[in-house]
Design a protein around this motif. Sequence first.
Motif, PDB file in Angstrom:
ATOM      1  N   LEU A   1       0.778  -1.264  -0.129  1.00  0.00           N
ATOM      2  CA  LEU A   1      -0.439   0.183   0.044  1.00  0.00           C
ATOM      3  C   LEU A   1       0.913   1.080  -0.377  1.00  0.00           C
ATOM      4  O   LEU A   1       1.970   1.513   1.181  1.00  0.00           O
ATOM      5  CB  LEU A   1      -0.567  -0.166   1.242  1.00  0.00           C
ATOM      6  CG  LEU A   1      -1.911   1.124   1.742  1.00  0.00           C
ATOM      7  CD1 LEU A   1      -2.975   1.413   0.227  1.00  0.00           C
ATOM      8  CD2 LEU A   1      -2.975   1.051   2.501  1.00  0.00           C
ATOM      9  N   PHE A   2       1.043   2.006  -0.758  1.00  0.00           N
ATOM     10  CA  PHE A   2       1.768   3.504  -1.372  1.00  0.00           C
ATOM     11  C   PHE A   2       0.650   4.209  -0.798  1.00  0.00           C
ATOM     12  O   PHE A   2       0.469   4.534  -1.295  1.00  0.00           O
ATOM     13  CB  PHE A   2       1.970   3.106  -2.506  1.00  0.00           C
ATOM     14  CG  PHE A   2       3.165   4.617  -3.009  1.00  0.00           C
ATOM     15  CD1 PHE A   2       4.536   3.874  -2.950  1.00  0.00           C
ATOM     16  CD2 PHE A   2       2.488   5.313  -3.399  1.00  0.00           C
ATOM     17  CE1 PHE A   2       5.763   5.197  -3.598  1.00  0.00           C
ATOM     18  CE2 PHE A   2       3.586   5.957  -4.292  1.00  0.00           C
ATOM     19  CZ  PHE A   2       5.230   6.061  -3.933  1.00  0.00           C
ATOM     20  N   ILE A   3       1.412   4.671  -0.156  1.00  0.00           N
ATOM     21  CA  ILE A   3       0.260   5.820   0.594  1.00  0.00           C
ATOM     22  C   ILE A   3       1.273   7.745   0.662  1.00  0.00           C
ATOM     23  O   ILE A   3       2.683   7.338   0.878  1.00  0.00           O
ATOM     24  CB  ILE A   3       0.392   5.458   1.763  1.00  0.00           C
ATOM     25  CG1 ILE A   3      -1.051   4.627   2.086  1.00  0.00           C
ATOM     26  CG2 ILE A   3      -1.089   7.031   2.287  1.00  0.00           C
ATOM     27  CD1 ILE A   3      -1.005   4.096   3.515  1.00  0.00           C
ATOM     28  N   THR A   4       0.856   8.514  -0.065  1.00  0.00           N
ATOM     29  CA  THR A   4       1.405   9.342  -0.299  1.00  0.00           C
ATOM     30  C   THR A   4       1.414  10.842   0.889  1.00  0.00           C
ATOM     31  O   THR A   4      -0.312  10.553   0.780  1.00  0.00           O
ATOM     32  CB  THR A   4       0.971  10.736  -1.743  1.00  0.00           C
ATOM     33  OG1 THR A   4       1.446   9.362  -3.172  1.00  0.00           O
ATOM     34  CG2 THR A   4       1.712  11.700  -1.471  1.00  0.00           C
ATOM     35  N   VAL A   5       2.196  11.025   1.239  1.00  0.00           N
ATOM     36  CA  VAL A   5       1.253  12.270   2.496  1.00  0.00           C
ATOM     37  C   VAL A   5       1.564  13.592   1.527  1.00  0.00           C
ATOM     38  O   VAL A   5       2.625  14.332   0.580  1.00  0.00           O
ATOM     39  CB  VAL A   5       2.677  12.441   3.682  1.00  0.00           C
ATOM     40  CG1 VAL A   5       2.082  13.545   4.173  1.00  0.00           C
ATOM     41  CG2 VAL A   5       3.017  11.016   3.897  1.00  0.00           C
ATOM     42  N   MET A   6       0.378  14.463   1.187  1.00  0.00           N
ATOM     43  CA  MET A   6      -0.348  15.643   0.749  1.00  0.00           C
ATOM     44  C   MET A   6       0.016  16.347   2.199  1.00  0.00           C
ATOM     45  O   MET A   6       0.148  16.778   2.743  1.00  0.00           O
ATOM     46  CB  MET A   6      -1.554  15.624   0.459  1.00  0.00           C
ATOM     47  CG  MET A   6      -2.169  14.177  -0.188  1.00  0.00           C
ATOM     48  SD  MET A   6      -1.212  14.629  -2.200  1.00  0.00           S
ATOM     49  CE  MET A   6      -2.734  15.409  -3.073  1.00  0.00           C
ATOM     50  N   HIS A   7       0.147  17.990   0.765  1.00  0.00           N
ATOM     51  CA  HIS A   7       0.671  18.251  -0.549  1.00  0.00           C
ATOM     52  C   HIS A   7       1.957  17.637  -1.233  1.00  0.00           C
ATOM     53  O   HIS A   7       2.438  17.858  -2.034  1.00  0.00           O
ATOM     54  CB  HIS A   7      -0.286  19.322  -0.838  1.00  0.00           C
ATOM     55  CG  HIS A   7      -1.649  20.235  -0.984  1.00  0.00           C
ATOM     56  ND1 HIS A   7      -2.575  19.252  -1.136  1.00  0.00           N
ATOM     57  CD2 HIS A   7      -1.948  20.625  -0.182  1.00  0.00           C
ATOM     58  CE1 HIS A   7      -3.906  19.870  -1.428  1.00  0.00           C
ATOM     59  NE2 HIS A   7      -3.261  20.866  -0.396  1.00  0.00           N
ATOM     60  N   GLY A   8       2.884  17.691  -0.085  1.00  0.00           N
ATOM     61  CA  GLY A   8       4.792  18.343  -0.240  1.00  0.00           C
ATOM     62  C   GLY A   8       4.993  16.381  -1.250  1.00  0.00           C
ATOM     63  O   GLY A   8       5.344  16.320  -2.107  1.00  0.00           O
ATOM     64  N   GLY A   9       4.385  15.938  -0.537  1.00  0.00           N
ATOM     65  CA  GLY A   9       4.613  14.438  -0.849  1.00  0.00           C
ATOM     66  C   GLY A   9       4.671  14.369  -2.303  1.00  0.00           C
ATOM     67  O   GLY A   9       4.875  13.737  -3.631  1.00  0.00           O
TER      68      GLY A   9
END
Length: 185
Positions: free
Chosen positions: A44-52
Amino acid sequence: MSPVQLGEVLPEADLIHDRATLEAAITDMADTIRADYDGETAPLFITVMHGGMPFAAQLAFALGERGLDLEFDYLHATRYRGNTSGARLAWLHRPATSMRGRRVLLADDILDEGHTLLAIRQWCEDQGAADIRVAVLAVKIHDRRVEGIEADYVGVEVPDRYVFGYGMDFQEQGRNLPAIYALKA
């Protein structure tokens, strides 16, 4: 007093890492991550928004080129909200995908003091994630990191200055710059 515009600070900012350097670092990171997840089902690939977002997109493509399938979700937790110093953590969106028993790969722009990433990591643990890895484009070099958080995968190091570009903002501006800059010291 009106807010400072990016165009006022960018001409005086120092270029820390250009686009080619960042892309090479992401490619190297993808090789390492691919080896670590060899034979695994899609993490599970989780992007930390917005910066990531810019970094995560590049990393996801590089992992796909190496044959690693990913399941995507995102979260939005912030301490900055356009300011240059952090405050209390605000959760704006939590992932909808269950983490129970899953391997989770968090992708974020920078590991600075680590308050936000530590809270995110602890939340993922509370959701029952079996394994949590942290990939960051940049790590800021200083001795103020909170105990209990380190990045498993790091693209580049940046100085202990205010940095922006490639996902990191200057007063909510400049996230789409294809390089990392630092304000004049």
